[in-house]
Write an enzyme that holds these catalytic residues in place. Structure first.
Site, mmCIF file in Angstrom:
data_model
loop_
_atom_site.group_PDB
_atom_site.id
_atom_site.type_symbol
_atom_site.label_atom_id
_atom_site.label_comp_id
_atom_site.label_asym_id
_atom_site.label_seq_id
_atom_site.Cartn_x
_atom_site.Cartn_y
_atom_site.Cartn_z
ATOM 1 N N GLY A 100 0.876 -1.333 0.194
ATOM 2 C CA GLY A 100 -0.001 0.008 -0.089
ATOM 3 C C GLY A 100 0.818 1.147 0.154
ATOM 4 N N GLY B 27 -0.326 4.847 -0.992
ATOM 5 C CA GLY B 27 -1.676 5.034 -0.185
ATOM 6 C C GLY B 27 -1.079 6.492 0.487
ATOM 7 C CD GLN B 28 -4.422 9.920 4.653
ATOM 8 O OE1 GLN B 28 -5.124 9.114 5.029
ATOM 9 N NE2 GLN B 28 -4.586 11.064 5.231
ATOM 10 N NE ARG C 37 -3.540 4.444 -6.001
ATOM 11 C CZ ARG C 37 -3.246 5.731 -5.353
ATOM 12 N NH1 ARG C 37 -2.600 6.554 -5.416
ATOM 13 N NH2 ARG C 37 -4.038 5.232 -4.147
ATOM 14 C CG ASP D 104 -3.843 -8.258 -6.002
ATOM 15 O OD1 ASP D 104 -4.146 -8.138 -4.937
ATOM 16 O OD2 ASP D 104 -4.754 -8.561 -7.123
ATOM 17 C CE1 TYR E 42 -10.295 0.759 7.117
ATOM 18 C CE2 TYR E 42 -11.380 1.581 9.128
ATOM 19 C CZ TYR E 42 -10.349 1.546 8.058
ATOM 20 O OH TYR E 42 -9.014 2.330 8.466
ATOM 21 C CE LYS F 201 -7.863 -1.002 9.162
ATOM 22 N NZ LYS F 201 -6.672 -1.324 8.445
HETATM 23 N N1 SER Z 1 -9.610 7.088 8.557
HETATM 24 C C1 SER Z 1 -10.255 5.889 8.377
HETATM 25 C C2 SER Z 1 -11.555 6.007 7.612
HETATM 26 O O1 SER Z 1 -12.082 7.115 7.798
HETATM 27 C C3 SER Z 1 -10.410 5.391 9.700
HETATM 28 O O2 SER Z 1 -9.356 4.591 10.020
HETATM 29 O O3 SER Z 1 -11.884 4.927 7.004
#
Ligand code: SER
Length: 327
Positions: A12, A15-16, A40, A57, A146, A150
């Site tokens: 990842g 990503g951010q 990506r 992947d 999500y 987690k």
């Molecule tokens: N920042 C994440 C989200 O909003 C939460 O872990 O999905």
């Protein structure tokens, strides 16, 4: 004994979090010792120019295993995952990427003796959890895909540690604010978008309602926390997956008021997205992170005021350098 990270893989990586964690790790551990892996293509230019980059992947075990063996990886920062709002749109894909991806990382780590950092989230809590000073050990009944991933991930990581001795560690990140890469469809994204709109248009329409207080953190603290946790002597750790972590808590109007200190004519209005609002309403307003403080010395450096000042300065510089309009 303090763990030694010699060859690090970051999934990842585009990503951010990844786009800031990779440069920080390369600075510390050497550019050729940090392999950035992203889904990506074409990838982030700087990630390729500044060290090894590979496409991956994480749902494909053999590709992952080939990379781990080829680069003789000893530590994996596994960041590849779908965020909360996207996961509600595509729950089946979210399960596949977030759970199968993590399972593959844990299996490859068991086979190849790697340590694993896996980020958890405020999303691992649910509507039955105390929302203020959320304890480290408390009720976790998340009701989003999500969050379910987690929480399952936290349990699976702990299982791999106790059952197989894989050195798994994790953090329950709050919403993360950063200026390098945009978050990919989360509930706390408003706290990033607001800065872009404030700098470029002086107004922002927020998808969470006024008064929605959530836990937040500036990216330099988030990156430092991941590295510090992975560098901690394991004998100090009573918890592993995953530590509550916080730096600041605020509602959209409080963030807007801070931005107005720098951009006086900035204004915020509200158009609530019911899906993201209901996700936010099930998450902690403020986590108790004393376990992280006591077990590995966690301390944030940025509060709301300092984060806002730095974000406006650095995001304005970035947008100007990209030739974008800055008011
Ligand atoms: N920042 C994440 C989200 O909003 C939460 O872990 O999905």
């Amino acid at each position: 004994m303090v763990p030694v990270m010699k060859r690090i893989l970051v999934t990842g990586a585009t990503g951010q979090i990844g786009s800031e964690l990779v440069p920080a790790l390369r600075e510390k551990y050497g550019r050729d010792n940090v392999i950035a892996a992203g889904h990506r293509s074409p990838p982030h230019k700087a990630l390729v120019e500044d060290g090894p980059y590979t496409t991956l992947d994480v749902t494909e075990y053999t590709s992952l295993e080939n990379i781990v063996r080829k680069f003789q990886i000893d530590t994996i920062f596994h960041l590849a995952a779908l965020l909360s709002a996207v996961a509600e749109e595509k729950p089946q894909t979210a399960w596949e990427v977030n759970m199968q991806g993590l399972y593959n990382v844990l299996e490859v780590s068991r086979e190849n003796n790697c340590a694993v950092f896996s980020p958890s989230s405020i999303g691992a809590f649910g509507p039955g959890t105390p929302r203020d000073n959320t304890p480290q050990d408390t009720i976790q009944r998340p009701n989003t895909m999500y969050g379910i991933c987690k929480l399952s991930g936290e349990l699976l990581c702990d299982y791999y540690f106790t059952r197989f001795g894989v050195d798994t560690r994790g953090l329950r990140y709050p919403g993360l604010i950063s200026y390098q890469a945009l978050p990919g469809g989360g509930t706390t994204d408003y706290a990033v978008e607001i800065f872009y709109r404030a700098i470029q248009e002086k107004k922002y329409v927020c998808f969470l309602q006024k008064g929605t207080v959530l836990d937040m953190m500036y990216m330099p603290d988030a990156v430092r926390a991941a590295i510090e946790l992975m560098e901690t002597d394991p004998s100090q750790l009573k918890h592993r997956n995953a530590f509550n972590l916080t730096a600041m808590s605020f509602a959209p109007e409080e963030l807007a008021a801070q931005i107005q200190k720098h951009i006086a004519d900035f204004s915020i209005s509200y158009q609530v997205d019911p899906v993201r609002q209901s996700i936010a309403d099930s998450w902690p307003r403020h986590m108790d992170d004393r376990a992280a403080q006591h077990e590995w010395g966690w301390q944030p450096h940025y509060n709301l005021e300092e984060m806002t000042k730095d974000m406006i300065k650095r995001l304005s510089q970035k947008l100007r350098a990209e030739g974008q309009n800055v008011t």
